[in-house]
Design an enzyme around this catalytic site. Sequence first.
Site, short mmCIF file in Angstrom:
data_model
loop_
_atom_site.label_atom_id
_atom_site.label_comp_id
_atom_site.label_asym_id
_atom_site.label_seq_id
_atom_site.Cartn_x
_atom_site.Cartn_y
_atom_site.Cartn_z
CB CYS A 1 -76.15 -100.55 84.26
SG CYS A 1 -77.14 -100.89 82.82
CB CYS B 1 -57.09 -106.66 80.15
SG CYS B 1 -57.97 -106.22 81.67
ZN LIG Z 1 -59.63 -104.65 81.10
#
Ligand SMILES: [Zn+2]
Length: 194
Positions: A173, A104
Site C-alpha cells: 500500500c 531517487c
Molecule cells: Zn529512493
Amino acid sequence: MRSFSILLSLLFLIAVSAACNSQGQVATTMSEETATVENNPVAFKYDPPAEAGKVTTVDESDDYWRENLSSQAYNVLREDGTERSFTSPLNDEKRAGIFTCAACGLPLFSSDTKFESGTGWPSFYEPIDAAYVTQDEDVRYGMRRVEVSCARCGGHQGHVFPDGPKPTGLRYCINGVAMNFAPATDLGIELEEK
Ligand SMILES: [Zn+2]
C-alpha cells in the site's frame, strides 16, 4: 406551457454546466498539485541500478531533500507521512509502466503487479525486485505494521499487508506522492496493458 418547459430545460442546463465547472476547478487544483510534485528537480528520474538487483544506498542531507522535494513528498518520504486516500492520480493510473521512487528514481513497482485494492492508495502485490525495497516493523500508532521504504535513499513509501491477491498474497500500500510514473512506451520497454 411550452415556454415553461423551455425555461425548465434552461435551468437544468445552467445547473449541469455549474456542476461541470466546479468539477473542472477540482481537476485544475489537482493537476496544479501534481505539477508541483512533478517539477521537483529530483523527481521524474528513472534511474535503475547499473547492475540489476544491486542497489547502492545514497545518504543525502535533510537540506537536500527539503530543497528537492515538494512539501507533500517531503512529508511522506522523509517524515513517514501518509497522503490522504484517493488523492493521488497514480491511484487510477492504468497504463503499462514503471513506478519509481519520487526522490531517487529507483524503479520500485511495475504496472504488471498493480491491482485495485479499493483503499484509495496505489497497491501492488510485489516490488520489481525484493532488493529495491526495505521492510521494517513499524509499531507506531498502536499498530503492528511492516513499513516499506526505498532501498536506495531510505524514503518512506508505505506499508505491506498480508491481505493481497495471488500470487503473493501481499498488498503493498504505497503513497502515490512518493512515486513517479514512467509509461513503458517512454522507457522503450514492453509491459502488458492491464
Ligand atoms: Zn529512493
